[in-house]
Scaffold this motif. Structure first.
Motif, short mmCIF file in Angstrom:
data_model
loop_
_atom_site.label_atom_id
_atom_site.label_comp_id
_atom_site.label_asym_id
_atom_site.label_seq_id
_atom_site.Cartn_x
_atom_site.Cartn_y
_atom_site.Cartn_z
N MET A 107 -43.97 -66.23 35.70
CA MET A 107 -45.16 -66.21 34.86
C MET A 107 -46.29 -67.03 35.47
SD MET A 107 -46.59 -65.15 32.01
CE MET A 107 -45.41 -64.79 30.70
N PRO A 108 -46.04 -68.27 35.97
CA PRO A 108 -47.12 -69.03 36.61
C PRO A 108 -47.71 -68.31 37.82
CG PRO A 108 -45.37 -70.52 36.00
CD PRO A 108 -44.85 -69.14 35.78
N GLU A 109 -46.86 -67.67 38.64
CA GLU A 109 -47.36 -66.91 39.79
C GLU A 109 -48.23 -65.75 39.34
OE1 GLU A 109 -44.59 -67.28 43.74
OE2 GLU A 109 -44.19 -65.62 42.37
N PHE A 110 -47.82 -65.08 38.26
CA PHE A 110 -48.62 -63.97 37.75
C PHE A 110 -49.99 -64.46 37.30
CE2 PHE A 110 -50.16 -61.87 33.88
CZ PHE A 110 -50.47 -60.62 34.40
N LEU A 111 -50.04 -65.54 36.54
CA LEU A 111 -51.31 -66.05 36.04
C LEU A 111 -52.22 -66.48 37.19
CD1 LEU A 111 -50.07 -68.15 32.97
CD2 LEU A 111 -51.10 -65.87 32.96
N ALA A 113 -52.18 -65.25 40.31
CA ALA A 113 -52.64 -64.06 41.04
C ALA A 113 -53.60 -63.23 40.20
CB ALA A 113 -51.43 -63.22 41.45
N ARG A 114 -53.35 -63.11 38.92
CA ARG A 114 -54.18 -62.26 38.07
C ARG A 114 -55.57 -62.86 37.83
NH1 ARG A 114 -57.45 -60.13 35.82
NH2 ARG A 114 -57.44 -58.77 33.97
N PHE A 115 -55.64 -64.18 37.70
CA PHE A 115 -56.92 -64.81 37.36
C PHE A 115 -57.49 -65.65 38.50
CE2 PHE A 115 -54.60 -64.37 33.27
CZ PHE A 115 -55.41 -63.39 32.73
N GLY A 116 -56.82 -65.66 39.64
CA GLY A 116 -57.35 -66.38 40.79
C GLY A 116 -57.45 -67.87 40.58
N SER A 117 -56.42 -68.48 39.97
CA SER A 117 -56.48 -69.91 39.67
C SER A 117 -55.17 -70.59 40.05
CB SER A 117 -56.74 -70.13 38.17
OG SER A 117 -56.62 -71.49 37.84
N ALA A 118 -55.22 -71.40 41.10
CA ALA A 118 -54.02 -72.12 41.53
C ALA A 118 -53.62 -73.19 40.53
CB ALA A 118 -54.26 -72.74 42.90
N HIS A 119 -54.58 -73.84 39.90
CA HIS A 119 -54.25 -74.90 38.96
C HIS A 119 -53.53 -74.37 37.72
CE1 HIS A 119 -56.33 -77.87 41.30
NE2 HIS A 119 -57.48 -77.20 41.25
N MET A 120 -53.82 -73.13 37.34
CA MET A 120 -53.16 -72.56 36.20
C MET A 120 -51.65 -72.42 36.46
SD MET A 120 -54.03 -69.04 34.12
CE MET A 120 -55.71 -69.60 33.84
N LYS A 121 -51.30 -72.15 37.71
CA LYS A 121 -49.89 -72.06 38.06
C LYS A 121 -49.21 -73.40 37.87
CE LYS A 121 -48.56 -71.51 42.42
NZ LYS A 121 -48.19 -70.84 43.70
N MET A 122 -49.86 -74.47 38.29
CA MET A 122 -49.27 -75.80 38.15
C MET A 122 -49.09 -76.18 36.68
SD MET A 122 -50.75 -79.50 39.47
CE MET A 122 -50.79 -78.97 41.18
N ALA A 349 -39.89 -72.74 38.03
CA ALA A 349 -41.20 -73.36 37.80
C ALA A 349 -41.46 -74.48 38.79
CB ALA A 349 -41.28 -73.88 36.37
N VAL A 350 -40.40 -75.20 39.15
CA VAL A 350 -40.55 -76.28 40.12
C VAL A 350 -40.44 -75.77 41.55
CG1 VAL A 350 -39.61 -78.49 40.91
CG2 VAL A 350 -39.66 -77.97 38.47
N THR A 351 -39.42 -74.95 41.81
CA THR A 351 -39.16 -74.51 43.19
C THR A 351 -40.22 -73.53 43.68
OG1 THR A 351 -36.79 -74.74 42.79
CG2 THR A 351 -37.46 -73.47 44.72
N ILE A 352 -40.44 -72.45 42.93
CA ILE A 352 -41.35 -71.40 43.39
C ILE A 352 -42.81 -71.78 43.13
CG2 ILE A 352 -42.03 -68.98 43.07
CD1 ILE A 352 -39.12 -68.40 42.31
#
Length: 495
Positions: A107-111, A113-122, A349-352
């Motif tokens: 889910m973090p990777e999707f968010l 990639a979809r919205f172009g925000s690296a911080h959202m993944k974190m 969430a931690v590893t990927i």
């Protein structure tokens, strides 16, 4: 004796599956998604067994069965039709196709990639790891109470056994092991649920007399002033049905299916499974009014109803030893599959999302795979620690987790797969408003109203996200084009 023998056989099978899965697992994609090669039956059972756990059979069935009576059956029906059927039909295809286009495994990777925000993944990764812990703990708590009652062993020792079993097959085999055991466990759940409900109905006077008696006794046992309102019932149905639409461990099942053309078949299989399991669980809880009264129902030291012990006490008192052993495996199977999915999502969430996403993007596959296995063990131990503290009722712990995670992810995820006009700022606003509302209302409304707090938290972002998106900078056209796989000349208009 029956319970111990079946438990040992079950453990041996889990270890064998874990070893088999370990041989098939050579990459993070294998460990987390099974290489996206799963068929409809495996995917459907994985979804269904992740959906239902000790939280439903022990916590929800006991609490809602006693408080709501036979009205609790509406929750089971809602779960099957809204949480299973509609989820697969509405979300399944778009999620499978878009995550493959974007190369997203989580889910973090999707968010990101979809919205172009690296911080959202974190931020998403941290939310997942932190707030799946109380949910996982609630599952361990339900299992601990059942083992304590069934085997007459201490709650602490029961938890240690469960931690060992779950950790062993999951850490060894990853998603391949999880899905195969889900398939095996699914048939155990179906057999046990039907047998459990049928025997209790028989002992309560047969059908439909058993439910007529349960309804009449409910009227006598629960004063009108103490009965839940329609709003409470509705919020529980909403939370436990639509809440799955935003939970990372449930959405993961859409990622992993082999072909989107198999989704309608998976939807039907999941719905039938959920209908049988849900109705059997809540029917069992409602029949507690036939076998208990306000004086004999299990109580806490303070004299309040101990909802977490209603179903274990009911089963151990009125079921024969062999069937009780099967029911023990039913709840264990349901819970282990749910735990395994949550542990996979949390460790990913931690590893990927954090380790490979920020710290070491070029980390060797073997190193990342080892880290994910280690973190799976860490998450299990953290869940064990929370369970051992016996914090709150099962339903309360589960409601907090569902409210925060579904509140945070549902709107950005669902609107993101359907609407090109969602902006990065809009997605952030949805994420923060959902998680913030869930935590705030949980404390303002109190634990007894946690399902209502969770439901409101899921709805708020569906107003906030579009409102913010209409007035903020659009996502890069190339990013949207990649996600939707089509020409987007009308993207700037937000169509």
């Amino acid at each position: 004796m029956y319970s111990l023998i079946l438990l040992l056989v079950f453990l041996a099978v889990m270890v064998a599956v874990g070893v088999w899965g370990m041989k098939k697992t050579s990459s993070l994609s294998d460990f987390f998604l099974g290489g996206r090669t799963l068929g409809p039956w495996i995917s459907a059972f994985a979804y269904g067994t992740t959906y239902f756990s000790a939280v439903v059979f022990i916590g929800f069935a006991g609490q809602q069965g006693w408080q709501f009576g036979i009205s609790s059956l509406l929750i089971g029906a809602g779960n099957a039709l809204l949480g299973a059927l509609l989820a697969w039909l509405i979300l399944g295809k778009r999620t499978r196709v878009m995550t493959q286009r974007l190369g997203s495994m989580t889910m973090p990777e999707f968010l990101e990639a979809r919205f172009g925000s690296a911080h959202m993944k974190m931020i998403s990764a941290v939310l997942i790891f932190v707030f799946l812990l109380p949910y996982s703990a609630s599952v361990f708590k339900g299992l601990g109470h059942l083992f304590e009652t069934t085997f007459s062993i201490s709650y602490d020792f029961a938890l240690i056994v469960l931690v060992g079993i779950t950790g062993l097959y999951l850490i060894l085999g990853g998603y391949f092991a999880v899905t195969l055991t889900d398939f095996i466990q699914g048939f155990i759940m179906l057999t046990g649920a039907v047998a459990m409900c049928a025997l209790l109905v028989h002992r309560a006077g047969g059908f439909p007399e058993a439910f007529v008696t349960a309804a009449a006794n409910y009227e006598a046992h629960i004063p009108p002033a103490e009965r839940p309102s329609a709003l409470t019932v509705g919020s529980l149905i909403f939370m436990t049905s639509f809440g799955t639409w935003g939970l990372p461990q449930m959405v993961q099942k859409f990622y992993a299916i082999k072909d989107e053309r198999l989704i309608p078949k998976a939807a039907v299989i999941t719905t039938v499974f959920a209908l049988i399991i849900g109705l059997a669980a809540y029917a069992t809880g409602s029949l507690s009014h036939v076998f208990f009264d306000p004086q004999t129902v299990p109580q806490t030291a303070g004299g309040a109803v101990n909802y977490d012990r209603i179903v274990p006490s009911l089963l151990t008192t009125y079921l024969p030893d062999f069937l009780m052993a099967v029911i023990m495996l039913l709840v264990l199977s349901a819970s282990m599959s749910t735990l395994a999915s949550m542990i996979l999502v949390s460790s990913s969430a931690v590893t990927i999302d954090l380790y490979k996403g920020y710290l070491h993007p070029d980390a060797p596959e073997k190193t990342s795979l080892l880290l994910m296995r280690i973190l799976s063990g860490v998450f299990i131990l953290c869940s064990y620690a929370i369970s051992r503290m016996q914090v709150g009722f099962i339903v309360t712990l589960m409601s907090l987790s569902w409210g925060v995670l579904s509140g945070a992810f549902m709107a950005p995820y669902i609107l993101g797969i359907f609407w090109k006009g969602v902006t990065k700022a809009g997605a952030y606003a949805g994420l923060f408003s959902g998680a913030g509302t869930a935590v705030l209302l949980f404390f303002l409304l109190g634990a007894n109203n946690s399902p209502l707090a969770s439901s409101i938290a899921m709805l708020v972002p569906f107003a906030v996200t579009p409102a913010v998106s209409l007035f903020t900078k659009k996502v890069d056209a190339g990013t949207v084009r990649k996600a939707f796989g089509e020409s987007i000349t009308n993207h700037q208009t937000g169509v």
